[in-house]
Structures are given as structure tokens and as C-alpha cells.
Design an enzyme around this catalytic site. Structure first.
Site, PDB file in Angstrom:
ATOM      1  N   SER A 161       0.797  -1.287   0.063  1.00 25.78           N
ATOM      2  CA  SER A 161       0.211   0.357   0.202  1.00 25.78           C
ATOM      3  C   SER A 161       1.003   1.510   0.265  1.00 25.78           C
ATOM      4  O   SER A 161       1.396   1.355  -0.800  1.00 25.78           O
ATOM      5  CB  SER A 161      -0.789  -0.118   1.184  1.00 25.78           C
ATOM      6  N   ARG A 231     -11.843   6.871  10.095  1.00 23.11           N
ATOM      7  CA  ARG A 231     -11.044   5.221   9.805  1.00 23.11           C
ATOM      8  C   ARG A 231     -12.295   4.273   9.514  1.00 23.11           C
ATOM      9  O   ARG A 231     -12.041   3.142   8.671  1.00 23.11           O
ATOM     10  CB  ARG A 231     -10.353   4.619  11.660  1.00 23.11           C
ATOM     11  N   ASP A 327      -8.873  -7.048  -4.712  1.00 27.26           N
ATOM     12  CA  ASP A 327      -8.107  -5.260  -4.372  1.00 27.26           C
ATOM     13  C   ASP A 327      -8.976  -3.746  -4.932  1.00 27.26           C
ATOM     14  O   ASP A 327      -8.646  -4.009  -6.069  1.00 27.26           O
ATOM     15  CB  ASP A 327      -6.148  -4.917  -3.988  1.00 27.26           C
ATOM     16  N   HIS A 360      -7.953  -5.589   0.055  1.00 25.41           N
ATOM     17  CA  HIS A 360      -6.366  -5.283  -0.167  1.00 25.41           C
ATOM     18  C   HIS A 360      -5.800  -5.630   1.050  1.00 25.41           C
ATOM     19  O   HIS A 360      -4.563  -5.834   1.205  1.00 25.41           O
ATOM     20  CB  HIS A 360      -6.476  -3.621   0.174  1.00 25.41           C
ATOM     21  N   ASP A 361      -6.179  -5.001   1.879  1.00 28.41           N
ATOM     22  CA  ASP A 361      -5.646  -6.008   3.554  1.00 28.41           C
ATOM     23  C   ASP A 361      -5.114  -7.387   3.267  1.00 28.41           C
ATOM     24  O   ASP A 361      -4.330  -8.148   4.076  1.00 28.41           O
ATOM     25  CB  ASP A 361      -6.668  -6.263   4.500  1.00 28.41           C
TER      26      ASP A 361
END
Length: 389
Positions: A161, A231, A327, A360-361
């Protein structure tokens, strides 16, 4: 945890629990904003031992809300390092074999100079008086840290990232100092969609009445609600629809029927609220503004006349890019465009697209295909570098 909640400042910002390297007025950091940052400091962690030839050093670059505690217990949260599953004795990045360095980026909030750090000119936290920081500024500071260790050439630079952006900047700005590069789940520029999500988060922070133009430390109360919402919004982009459906679906949270109110009826609502509340315990709101801005400003092609291949002209660095099918923050086509540019530049490059629904994580999770790709690339590069197993 209390270090960030209590008092008027974050103790970790000035006196971190990790080693710190301080630079005085004689060694200022040149910033893309056109100013010099001086004095400044870099907080970092190291693992393993640097060999006599200084040829076994690996630099790990952290993501947006990461830090230097990549393979040790985080002193603020008490949780394991964010990549302990990958880095450590006997692990894929074996600290019995490699010397691993990870620094908190400039603009961060765990010891490297950032908006929560004390401004020596005022004796108060910088707040928004700190110049805007770019990815290239972060890498310049890391380069000064690497110089401190007497390392002429890093064996590998890797990260995911925002960390992947730093990897690309390293390979472009200091190609002679990077033997191999492993950018994961990243892009050579931030898309308009990603900038849009970041702007929503920044506006949430700045709309919080406790933000006070970034001078909240002086008022003794931080903009926790705004940062929590930021967040929550960002965290959605780190996941995937399939993963959310599998984990939460439309399941209710600790109840058998809808309340016909605005409490967290659904598990996904409760989950996001939890993510927001725990995040404010470990991160600074102004740093969130600075970190997201640095990603938004990143555009490697624009920095080289609009042609991405020119960013890697003449490079001898070995590359491996990794992307994930689910992602949607940095979709596979972003990595492919980098691969095409590297091919055009005549670079040695491999590319791995991993089939997963974890979004993505996935780069932070226990993902066997990712570990296999990293293991294979590191092993091949080590043999080419002449590093013994």
C-alpha cells in the site's frame, strides 16, 4: 494506549519506545514543499544482525496507519508487530539471516517528526505548521537512516500500500542503492477515487469541533469522533464485498430483531464502530491528514515527464510486484501498468496476481500464496546477491 489518550501530547511522538536517530541543523531534510525540516528525528526498529559486508539489509516500509513495530510488540497497543507472521527468526524473512530495518515515516506519530512532535521554535506540537510531507520526503529521510548504518546498497526494499509507494520511490530515486524491490498492493499514483475517499476522511476530522485547526493538544481534547469516522470509511476500502458478506452478511448484532432506531443493529455497523474507536487510541488525527495527503500527491510518472518507464530508466534493480484480485483500492491493473513500465525500461521484473476475496488488507494477513511469492523472490535474489542460506 493511555499514552495517546492522556495529557496534552503524545509521549511516543517525541520520546518513542524504539531507537531514534536525531538530525541537527547541520543535516536538514529537504522537502518537496520547498522548505527544510530541521531538526528532525527518525524512530526505527531493527531485527537481526548486519553482516560484515553490509549486504543483507532489508528495509520494510509501512502503510498509512502502520509504524516501525513490524516484528515486535507494539508499545502503544500491546499487540504483536503488524508483520510478525512474515518477519522473525526462522520466518520467510529470516532475521537469523537478514538485517531488517523499519522506520516510522516522517509525518507519522510514533517517534519520527510529525505534527504531534514538539516544534522547537514554539515548544508546542507542530500541528499544521509542519510542511506537507510527500512519499519522496519519507524516502529521503529513510535514506539518511540507511546512511547512518553505513549501508551502501539495500538487499531488498518491500512494503504494501503506502509502503509499496515508498518502495517504488526508492527504486526510482536511488536505483543504485536497491538490489531488489517488492511493492505489494500498490500503485504508481493515487487514483481520483482514492483521493476522494481520503478527502471524506480528512473532512470528517476537520469537521470535528475538537479539531481546533489542528491545535487540539493545546485544548486537551482530541478530535476522536472525526478520526473514528475517517477510519470507518477508509476501512471499508481495505476489505471486499465478498469478505464482508462472508463475515457479516446482514446478521444482527446481539439482538433478534431490528430496533427501529439508530444503534448498531447490524454486525457490520458494530464492527466498523469498533475499528474507529480502537484506531483513535493509537493514531494522531493530524498525522492522518498528513499521511493521506502524501499518498494523494504521489504520482511517479508525473515526476518524470509523464512517462512511468522513465522513472526506472537504466535500473538494474530486480522487481517483483504482487496484487490481489479483490483489491479495489489498488486493483491489479495498477500493478500491471507498473510491470509494463518496468518492461519498457528493460528491468528484471516478475508479477504475481493472487486470487483471494480478502481485499486490499490481504497483504497484512496470513495469505499462503503471498508468502510463497515473497519466499521465492527473496530466495532467488539472495542467491543472485551471493548471500548464503
Amino acid at each position: 494506549m493511555a499514552a495517546l489518550r492522556a495529557g496534552k501530547t503524545n509521549n511516543e511522538a517525541d520520546q518513542p519506545s524504539s531507537p531514534v536517530l536525531r538530525f541537527g541543523a547541520d543535516k536538514p531534510l529537504k522537502l518537496d514543499a520547498g522548505t527544510l525540516l530541521s531538526p528532525f528525528q527518525i524512530a526505527y526498529q531493527t531485527y537481526g544482525t548486519l553482516n560484515d559486508a553490509r549486504s543483507n539489509a532489508i528495509l520494510v516500509c509501512h502503510a498509512l496507519t502502520g509504524d516501525q513495530h513490524v516484528a515486535n510488540t507494539n508499545p502503544v497497543t500491546g499487540k504483536p508487530g503488524w508483520w510478525e507472521v512474515l518477519i522473525g527468526p526462522g520466518r520467510i524473512i529470516d532475521t537469523n539471516r537478514f538485517f531488517v530495518i523499519c522506520s516510522n515515516v516522517i509525518g507519522g506519530c510514533l517517534g519520527s517528526t510529525g505534527p504531534a512532535s514538539t516544534n522547537p521554535a514554539t515548544g508546542k506540537p507542530y500541528g499544521l505548521d509542519l510542511p506537507v510531507i510527500t512519499i519522496r520526503d519519507m524516502v529521503r529521510a529513510q535514506q539518511m537512516l540507511i546512511d547512518h548504518f553505513g549501508i551502501e546498497k539495500l538487499f531488498c526494499v518491500l512494503g504494501g500500500s503506502m509502503g509499496g509507494m515508498q518502495v517504488l520511490e526508492w527504486a526510482s530515486s536511488y536505483p543504485e542503492r536497491v538490489f531488489s524491490a517488492l511493492p505489494i498492493a500498490t500503485g504508481a499514483r493515487h487514483s481520483s477515487q482514492n483521493i476522494a475517499f481520503h478527502e471524506v476522511g480528512r473532512q470528517a476530522v476537520m469537521a470535528d469541533p475538537d479539531w481546533h485547526g489542528g491545535k487540539y493538544f493545546e485544548n486537551g481534547k482530541r478530535p476522536e469522533k472525526g478520526l473514528a469516522v475517517a477510519r470507518m470509511a477508509a476501512h471499508i476500502t481495505y476489505l471486499s464485498e465478498a469478505a464482508l458478506h462472508r463475515k457479516f452478511g446482514r446478521n444482527l448484532q446481539d439482538r433478534e430483531a431490528l430496533t427501529f432506531g439508530f444503534d448498531a443493529d447490524f454486525q457490520i455497523e458494530s464492527y466498523l464502530r469498533h475499528q474507529g474507536m480502537t484506531f483513535v487510541d493509537r493514531f494522531d488525527a493530524n498525522s492522518y491528514l498528513y499521511m493521506t495527503r502524501s499518498m494523494d500527491y504521489f504520482d511517479l510518472a508525473a515526476d518524470h515527464g509523464g512517462r512511468l518507464a522513465d522513472a526506472f530508466a537504466g535500473t538494474k534493480t530486480r522487481f517483483c510486484l504482487v496484487s490481489f484480485t479483490s483489491d479495489w483500492l489498488f486493483p491489479t491493473e495498477e500493478s500491471r501498468s507498473i510491470v509494463h513500465a518496468l518492461n519498457a525500461a528493460g528491468a528484471s521484473v516478475s508479477f504475481v496476481e493472487i486470487e483471494t476475496d480478502r481485499g486490499h488488507d490481504a497483504f497484512l494477513l496470513d495469505e499462503p500464496e503471498l508468502f510463497a511469492a515473497i519466499n521465492g523472490f527473496i530466495g532467488s535474489a539472495a542467491r543472485a546477491r551471493g548471500l548464503s542460506a
